[in-house]
Design a protein around this motif. Structure first.
Motif, PDB file in Angstrom:
ATOM      1  N   THR A 137      -2.744   3.868  -3.208  1.00 10.52           N
ATOM      2  CA  THR A 137      -2.519   2.846  -4.229  1.00 10.52           C
ATOM      3  C   THR A 137      -2.308   1.492  -3.569  1.00 10.52           C
ATOM      4  O   THR A 137      -1.530   1.376  -2.617  1.00 10.52           O
ATOM      5  N   PHE A 138      -3.019   0.505  -4.049  1.00 11.72           N
ATOM      6  CA  PHE A 138      -2.835  -0.881  -3.627  1.00 11.72           C
ATOM      7  C   PHE A 138      -2.342  -1.641  -4.848  1.00 11.72           C
ATOM      8  O   PHE A 138      -2.977  -1.597  -5.896  1.00 11.72           O
ATOM      9  N   GLY A 139      -1.206  -2.318  -4.710  1.00 13.41           N
ATOM     10  CA  GLY A 139      -0.654  -2.966  -5.883  1.00 13.41           C
ATOM     11  C   GLY A 139      -0.030  -4.309  -5.579  1.00 13.41           C
ATOM     12  O   GLY A 139       0.261  -4.648  -4.423  1.00 13.41           O
ATOM     13  N   ALA A 140       0.176  -5.065  -6.649  1.00 11.29           N
ATOM     14  CA  ALA A 140       0.818  -6.373  -6.537  1.00 11.29           C
ATOM     15  C   ALA A 140       1.647  -6.607  -7.792  1.00 11.29           C
ATOM     16  O   ALA A 140       1.300  -6.136  -8.879  1.00 11.29           O
ATOM     17  N   GLU A 141       2.745  -7.313  -7.601  1.00 15.97           N
ATOM     18  CA  GLU A 141       3.597  -7.711  -8.720  1.00 15.97           C
ATOM     19  C   GLU A 141       3.827  -9.210  -8.645  1.00 15.97           C
ATOM     20  O   GLU A 141       4.001  -9.766  -7.563  1.00 15.97           O
ATOM     21  N   TYR A 142       3.815  -9.841  -9.796  1.00 11.03           N
ATOM     22  CA  TYR A 142       4.110 -11.269  -9.871  1.00 11.03           C
ATOM     23  C   TYR A 142       5.289 -11.434 -10.825  1.00 11.03           C
ATOM     24  O   TYR A 142       5.201 -11.077 -12.005  1.00 11.03           O
ATOM     25  N   TYR A 143       6.386 -11.945 -10.315  1.00 12.62           N
ATOM     26  CA  TYR A 143       7.600 -12.103 -11.115  1.00 12.62           C
ATOM     27  C   TYR A 143       7.577 -13.444 -11.836  1.00 12.62           C
ATOM     28  O   TYR A 143       7.469 -14.494 -11.213  1.00 12.62           O
ATOM     29  N   LEU A 144       7.697 -13.397 -13.164  1.00 12.87           N
ATOM     30  CA  LEU A 144       7.728 -14.586 -13.991  1.00 12.87           C
ATOM     31  C   LEU A 144       9.116 -15.229 -13.968  1.00 12.87           C
ATOM     32  O   LEU A 144       9.241 -16.444 -14.019  1.00 12.87           O
ATOM     33  N   ASP A 145      10.136 -14.377 -13.931  1.00  9.60           N
ATOM     34  CA  ASP A 145      11.517 -14.808 -13.761  1.00  9.60           C
ATOM     35  C   ASP A 145      12.289 -13.616 -13.203  1.00  9.60           C
ATOM     36  O   ASP A 145      11.677 -12.656 -12.733  1.00  9.60           O
ATOM     37  N   MET A 147       0.850  -1.182   0.000  1.00 17.26           N
ATOM     38  CA  MET A 147       0.000   0.000   0.000  1.00 17.26           C
ATOM     39  C   MET A 147       0.888   1.235   0.000  1.00 17.26           C
ATOM     40  O   MET A 147       1.881   1.297   0.709  1.00 17.26           O
ATOM     41  N   LEU A 148       0.525   2.201  -0.784  1.00 18.11           N
ATOM     42  CA  LEU A 148       1.271   3.447  -0.917  1.00 18.11           C
ATOM     43  C   LEU A 148       0.307   4.602  -0.687  1.00 18.11           C
ATOM     44  O   LEU A 148      -0.753   4.670  -1.318  1.00 18.11           O
ATOM     45  N   LEU A 149       0.647   5.514   0.215  1.00 17.72           N
ATOM     46  CA  LEU A 149      -0.151   6.714   0.473  1.00 17.72           C
ATOM     47  C   LEU A 149       0.676   7.932   0.093  1.00 17.72           C
ATOM     48  O   LEU A 149       1.831   8.044   0.499  1.00 17.72           O
ATOM     49  N   GLN A 150       0.079   8.814  -0.687  1.00 19.66           N
ATOM     50  CA  GLN A 150       0.774  10.019  -1.131  1.00 19.66           C
ATOM     51  C   GLN A 150      -0.118  11.234  -0.928  1.00 19.66           C
ATOM     52  O   GLN A 150      -1.336  11.140  -1.022  1.00 19.66           O
ATOM     53  N   SER A 151       0.505  12.371  -0.660  1.00 20.05           N
ATOM     54  CA  SER A 151      -0.226  13.635  -0.610  1.00 20.05           C
ATOM     55  C   SER A 151       0.538  14.649  -1.436  1.00 20.05           C
ATOM     56  O   SER A 151       1.740  14.500  -1.669  1.00 20.05           O
ATOM     57  N   GLY A 152      -0.162  15.658  -1.894  1.00 22.89           N
ATOM     58  CA  GLY A 152       0.505  16.649  -2.724  1.00 22.89           C
ATOM     59  C   GLY A 152      -0.409  17.797  -3.076  1.00 22.89           C
ATOM     60  O   GLY A 152      -1.500  17.947  -2.526  1.00 22.89           O
ATOM     61  N   VAL A 153       0.063  18.589  -3.995  1.00 21.02           N
ATOM     62  CA  VAL A 153      -0.670  19.756  -4.464  1.00 21.02           C
ATOM     63  C   VAL A 153      -0.871  19.612  -5.962  1.00 21.02           C
ATOM     64  O   VAL A 153       0.076  19.346  -6.703  1.00 21.02           O
ATOM     65  N   LYS A 154      -2.111  19.749  -6.410  1.00 19.94           N
ATOM     66  CA  LYS A 154      -2.439  19.689  -7.839  1.00 19.94           C
ATOM     67  C   LYS A 154      -2.436  21.125  -8.369  1.00 19.94           C
ATOM     68  O   LYS A 154      -3.119  21.993  -7.835  1.00 19.94           O
ATOM     69  N   PHE A 155      -1.642  21.380  -9.409  1.00 19.76           N
ATOM     70  CA  PHE A 155      -1.597  22.677 -10.054  1.00 19.76           C
ATOM     71  C   PHE A 155      -2.475  22.631 -11.296  1.00 19.76           C
ATOM     72  O   PHE A 155      -2.388  21.695 -12.086  1.00 19.76           O
ATOM     73  N   TYR A 156      -3.317  23.646 -11.475  1.00 21.91           N
ATOM     74  CA  TYR A 156      -4.207  23.673 -12.634  1.00 21.91           C
ATOM     75  C   TYR A 156      -4.511  25.111 -13.017  1.00 21.91           C
ATOM     76  O   TYR A 156      -4.297  26.042 -12.240  1.00 21.91           O
ATOM     77  N   ASP A 157      -4.972  25.302 -14.241  1.00 20.73           N
ATOM     78  CA  ASP A 157      -5.388  26.622 -14.724  1.00 20.73           C
ATOM     79  C   ASP A 157      -6.902  26.700 -14.701  1.00 20.73           C
ATOM     80  O   ASP A 157      -7.600  25.719 -14.959  1.00 20.73           O
ATOM     81  N   TYR A 158      -7.394  27.892 -14.388  1.00 21.43           N
ATOM     82  CA  TYR A 158      -8.831  28.120 -14.295  1.00 21.43           C
ATOM     83  C   TYR A 158      -9.148  29.408 -15.048  1.00 21.43           C
ATOM     84  O   TYR A 158      -8.505  30.450 -14.813  1.00 21.43           O
ATOM     85  N   PRO A 159     -10.124  29.406 -15.963  1.00 20.53           N
ATOM     86  CA  PRO A 159     -10.437  30.629 -16.711  1.00 20.53           C
ATOM     87  C   PRO A 159     -11.177  31.644 -15.841  1.00 20.53           C
ATOM     88  O   PRO A 159     -12.071  31.297 -15.073  1.00 20.53           O
ATOM     89  N   VAL A 160     -10.754  32.897 -15.969  1.00 21.63           N
ATOM     90  CA  VAL A 160     -11.378  33.997 -15.221  1.00 21.63           C
ATOM     91  C   VAL A 160     -11.802  35.061 -16.237  1.00 21.63           C
ATOM     92  O   VAL A 160     -10.987  35.536 -17.025  1.00 21.63           O
ATOM     93  N   ALA A 161     -13.080  35.429 -16.226  1.00 21.65           N
ATOM     94  CA  ALA A 161     -13.614  36.443 -17.144  1.00 21.65           C
ATOM     95  C   ALA A 161     -13.708  37.784 -16.423  1.00 21.65           C
ATOM     96  O   ALA A 161     -14.202  37.865 -15.303  1.00 21.65           O
ATOM     97  N   THR A 162     -13.197  38.834 -17.061  1.00 21.42           N
ATOM     98  CA  THR A 162     -13.312  40.201 -16.535  1.00 21.42           C
ATOM     99  C   THR A 162     -13.934  41.062 -17.623  1.00 21.42           C
ATOM    100  O   THR A 162     -13.697  40.844 -18.820  1.00 21.42           O
ATOM    101  N   GLN A 163     -14.736  42.028 -17.190  1.00 24.97           N
ATOM    102  CA  GLN A 163     -15.415  42.894 -18.155  1.00 24.97           C
ATOM    103  C   GLN A 163     -15.047  44.337 -17.861  1.00 24.97           C
ATOM    104  O   GLN A 163     -15.128  44.803 -16.723  1.00 24.97           O
ATOM    105  N   SER A 164     -14.646  45.058 -18.902  1.00 26.00           N
ATOM    106  CA  SER A 164     -14.331  46.473 -18.832  1.00 26.00           C
ATOM    107  C   SER A 164     -15.094  47.156 -19.955  1.00 26.00           C
ATOM    108  O   SER A 164     -14.803  46.942 -21.139  1.00 26.00           O
ATOM    109  N   ASP A 165     -16.069  47.950 -19.582  1.00 22.85           N
ATOM    110  CA  ASP A 165     -16.980  48.580 -20.555  1.00 22.85           C
ATOM    111  C   ASP A 165     -17.649  47.495 -21.393  1.00 22.85           C
ATOM    112  O   ASP A 165     -18.327  46.652 -20.861  1.00 22.85           O
ATOM    113  N   SER A 166     -17.423  47.475 -22.694  1.00 24.35           N
ATOM    114  CA  SER A 166     -18.067  46.476 -23.541  1.00 24.35           C
ATOM    115  C   SER A 166     -17.106  45.355 -23.945  1.00 24.35           C
ATOM    116  O   SER A 166     -17.421  44.547 -24.808  1.00 24.35           O
TER     117      SER A 166
END
Length: 84
Positions: free
Chosen positions: A37-45, A1-20
């Motif tokens: 994450t829960f994971g498993a690996e099986y080694y063939l060789d 089991m793997l536990l991770q924390s972090g910060v997601k960076f993203y862009d967000y549109p912002v509308a501004t109006q000046s006159d028309s």
């Protein structure tokens, strides 16, 4: 089991109006996120393995288009081998 924390960076549109004139700009933002994450690996060789992971991503705030405490689930399946 793997536990991770972090910060997601993203862009967000912002509308501004000046006159028309309406301008749409991208605003860079960030939000706290976690992943389990829960994971498993099986080694063939000694050089080849099969892997499977089940993961869950979590956003912990309701902000912009992120819904409060919504999670995303996923599965990753892979084959691992040595190139040399």
């Amino acid at each position: 089991m793997l536990l991770q924390s972090g910060v997601k960076f993203y862009d967000y549109p912002v509308a501004t109006q000046s006159d028309s004139i309406t301008s749409i700009n991208q605003d860079g933002r960030r939000i706290f996120t976690t992943r389990a994450t829960f994971g498993a690996e099986y080694y063939l060789d000694d050089k080849r393995a099969f892997s499977i992971d089940l993961f869950q991503n979590q956003i912990w705030q309701e902000r912009d288009f992120w819904d409060d405490k919504k999670a995303a689930w996923g599965v990753s399946v892979g084959f691992i081998t040595s190139l040399f």
